[in-house]
Enzyme design. Structure first.
Site, short mmCIF file in Angstrom:
data_model
loop_
_atom_site.label_atom_id
_atom_site.label_comp_id
_atom_site.label_asym_id
_atom_site.label_seq_id
_atom_site.Cartn_x
_atom_site.Cartn_y
_atom_site.Cartn_z
CB SER A 135 -0.95 -0.09 1.19
OG SER A 135 -1.55 1.26 1.42
CE1 TYR A 148 -3.76 -2.43 5.06
CE2 TYR A 148 -3.30 0.02 4.44
CZ TYR A 148 -3.51 -1.36 4.16
OH TYR A 148 -3.43 -1.84 2.72
N1 LIG Z 1 -8.67 -1.23 -1.33
C1 LIG Z 1 -7.55 -0.46 -1.31
O1 LIG Z 1 -8.08 0.98 -1.27
C2 LIG Z 1 -6.26 -0.62 -1.05
C3 LIG Z 1 -5.19 0.20 -0.86
C4 LIG Z 1 -4.13 -0.12 -0.85
C5 LIG Z 1 -3.66 -1.42 -0.75
N2 LIG Z 1 -4.68 -2.29 -0.37
C6 LIG Z 1 -4.35 -3.74 -0.38
O2 LIG Z 1 -4.97 -4.61 -1.44
C7 LIG Z 1 -4.99 -5.71 -0.69
C8 LIG Z 1 -6.62 -6.48 -1.16
O3 LIG Z 1 -7.56 -5.72 -0.45
P1 LIG Z 1 -8.73 -5.07 -1.26
O4 LIG Z 1 -8.86 -3.52 -1.42
O5 LIG Z 1 -9.19 -5.94 -2.45
O6 LIG Z 1 -9.87 -5.38 -0.14
P2 LIG Z 1 -11.02 -6.54 0.29
O7 LIG Z 1 -12.02 -6.29 -0.90
O8 LIG Z 1 -11.41 -6.31 1.59
O9 LIG Z 1 -10.54 -7.80 0.15
C9 LIG Z 1 -9.58 -8.38 1.01
C10 LIG Z 1 -9.40 -9.92 0.90
O10 LIG Z 1 -8.51 -10.50 1.82
C11 LIG Z 1 -8.95 -11.42 2.46
N3 LIG Z 1 -8.43 -11.77 3.84
C12 LIG Z 1 -8.85 -10.84 4.90
N4 LIG Z 1 -8.17 -11.46 5.99
C13 LIG Z 1 -7.47 -12.53 5.62
C14 LIG Z 1 -6.83 -13.62 6.02
N5 LIG Z 1 -6.49 -13.52 7.53
N6 LIG Z 1 -6.26 -14.62 5.40
C15 LIG Z 1 -6.44 -14.64 4.15
N7 LIG Z 1 -7.26 -13.76 3.47
C16 LIG Z 1 -7.75 -12.72 4.11
C17 LIG Z 1 -10.37 -11.20 2.47
O11 LIG Z 1 -11.03 -12.46 2.58
P3 LIG Z 1 -12.47 -12.38 3.54
O12 LIG Z 1 -13.56 -11.88 2.51
O13 LIG Z 1 -12.93 -13.76 4.00
O14 LIG Z 1 -12.58 -11.60 4.61
C18 LIG Z 1 -10.46 -10.84 1.05
O15 LIG Z 1 -10.61 -11.83 0.19
C19 LIG Z 1 -4.57 -5.68 0.43
O16 LIG Z 1 -3.57 -6.34 0.68
C20 LIG Z 1 -4.89 -4.08 0.88
O17 LIG Z 1 -4.12 -3.92 2.02
C21 LIG Z 1 -6.04 -1.85 -0.87
#
Ligand SMILES: NC(=O)c1ccc[n+]([C@@H]2O[C@H](COP(=O)([O-])OP(=O)(O)OC[C@H]3O[C@@H](n4cnc5c(N)ncnc54)[C@H](OP(=O)(O)O)[C@@H]3O)[C@@H](O)[C@H]2O)c1
Length: 277
Positions: A135, A148
Site C-alpha cells: 500500500s 495498518y
Molecule cells: N482497497 C484499497 O484502497 C487498498 C489500498 C492499498 C492497498 N490495498 C491492499 O490490497 C489488498 C487487497 O485488498 P482489497 O482492497 O481488495 O480489500 P477487500 O475487498 O477487503 O479484500 C481483502 C481480501 O483479503 C482477505 N483476507 C482478509 N483477512 C485474511 C486472512 N486472515 N487470510 C486470508 N485472506 C484474508 C479477504 O477475505 P474475507 O472476504 O474472507 O474477509 C478478502 O478476500 C490488501 O493487501 C490491501 O492491503 C488496498
C-alpha cells in the site's frame, strides 16, 4: 501447446484479488485462488479458477494450500501474489495491543509464512515471481491507520530485503503500492473499528465521527479512487517484465506521496500528511 504458467493469488473473495484472479485466468494463467469461506469458492470455480481455502492466521491452512498446489501442478508455482489483508483503523493510543498483533498476524506473519513455503519450489525451478500487494501506507504514514501502516511498513522491509537476498536466483520480488481502490476494504475496516476501538471515550472522538461519516458513505467521495484493474495493469508488469520493478505505485495520491516523501524535509512532510485523509 505450452503448459500454462501457475500462480497463487490470495484473498480472492472480493476486491483486488477477485479481479486479478479472473484477469489472470483470462490471460492464460492457471490460477489457484484462496478464500477463507467455502461459499466464496463456487463463483471463482465457475470462471475456471481453482479455489482453495487458506487463512493467513492459521498456519496449517498455509501448509495445506502449498501441498495441494504442488501436488496438482507437479511442483510448479511460477508466481505468488500475496494480496489478502485488512486494515485495522484507530489512533495508536486507542489500539488494544492484541488488535495490533492480529493485524500483523494476517498482513505480515501469514504472508511471510506462505512466501517461505513457496520459495523452495521456485528455487528448484530456478525462477519465480513474488508480488506483494502492499500500500502507499507501506511507504508513507497516515493518521488513524497506525496498525495498518506499521504492518505494511514491516512488509516493505521484509520484501525489499528478500528481493536483495534472492538476486541471481531467478526469483524476483516486487511490491505494489496502491492508493484508494474500489473494493470491500473500507467496509471491512469499518467492522474492525467497531470491534476494537472505543470511539466515544477516545480523545479522538470528534475525528473518529468525521472519518466514520466518510467511511460510511455520508462524506465526500474520493475522486482519486480507481478500480482493481489499475492494480492488475502493474501486476502484469511485475509478472512478465524481464526487469520487474521493486515498487509499483498505483493511483495519483500514491505517486504524489512517494515523490513528496523524497523531496520534502521530514518534518514538513509529516505535517503535510497530517492534513490528508
Ligand atoms: N482497497 C484499497 O484502497 C487498498 C489500498 C492499498 C492497498 N490495498 C491492499 O490490497 C489488498 C487487497 O485488498 P482489497 O482492497 O481488495 O480489500 P477487500 O475487498 O477487503 O479484500 C481483502 C481480501 O483479503 C482477505 N483476507 C482478509 N483477512 C485474511 C486472512 N486472515 N487470510 C486470508 N485472506 C484474508 C479477504 O477475505 P474475507 O472476504 O474472507 O474477509 C478478502 O478476500 C490488501 O493487501 C490491501 O492491503 C488496498
Amino acid at each position: 501447446m505450452a503448459e500454462s504458467r501457475t500462480i497463487v493469488v490470495t484473498g480472492c473473495s472480493s476486491g483486488i484479488g477477485a479481479y486479478c484472479a479472473r484477469a489472470l485466468r483470462a490471460d492464460g494463467w492457471r490460477v489457484f485462488a484462496t478464500v477463507r469461506k467455502t461459499e466464496d469458492m463456487p463463483p471463482l470455480e465457475a470462471d475456471g479458477i481453482e479455489a482453495l481455502l487458506m487463512d493467513y492466521t492459521q498456519p496449517e491452512t498455509i501448509s495445506a494450500l502449498v501441498k495441494t498446489v504442488a501436488e496438482r501442478s507437479g511442483g510448479r508455482i511460477d508466481a505468488l501474489f500475496n494480496n489478502g489483508a485488512y486494515g485495522q483503523p484507530g489512533a495508536v493510543e486507542d489500539l488494544p495491543t492484541q488488535a495490533l498483533r492480529d493485524q500483523f498476524e494476517t498482513n505480515v506473519f501469514g504472508w511471510h509464512e506462505l512466501t517461505r513455503q513457496v520459495i523452495p519450489l521456485m528455487r528448484r525451478r530456478g525462477e519465480g515471481r513474488i508480488v506483494q500487494c502492499s500500500s502507499i501506507l507501506g511507504l508513507v504514514p497516515y493518521r488513524y491507520r497506525g496498525a495498518y501502516t506499521a504492518s505494511k511498513f514491516a512488509l516493505e522491509g521484509l520484501s525489499v530485503t528478500l528481493r536483495m537476498e534472492l538476486q541471481g536466483s531467478g526469483i524476483h520480488v516486487s511490491l505494489i503500492e496502491p492508493g484508494p481502490i474500489a473494493s470491500r476494504f473500507t467496509a471491512n475496516a469499518l467492522a474492525k473499528i467497531r470491534e476494537h476501538i472505543d470511539v466515544e471515550n477516545s480523545p479522538h472522538a470528534i475525528e473518529y465521527r468525521r472519518q466514520l461519516a466518510r467511511l460510511e458513505g455520508s462524506g465526500p467521495i474520493n475522486r482519486h479512487k480507481l478500480g482493481p484493474e489499475a492494480v492488475y495493469a502493474v501486476l502484469t508488469h511485475a509478472l512478465n517484465s524481464k526487469k520487474p520493478k521493486p515498487h509499483y505505485p498505483v493511483t495519483t495520491p500514491a505517486k504524489q506521496g512517494m515523490i513528496l516523501k523524497r523531496l520534502l524535509p521530514a518534518d514538513l512532510f509529516y505535517r503535510l500528511m497530517r492534513w490528508t485523509d
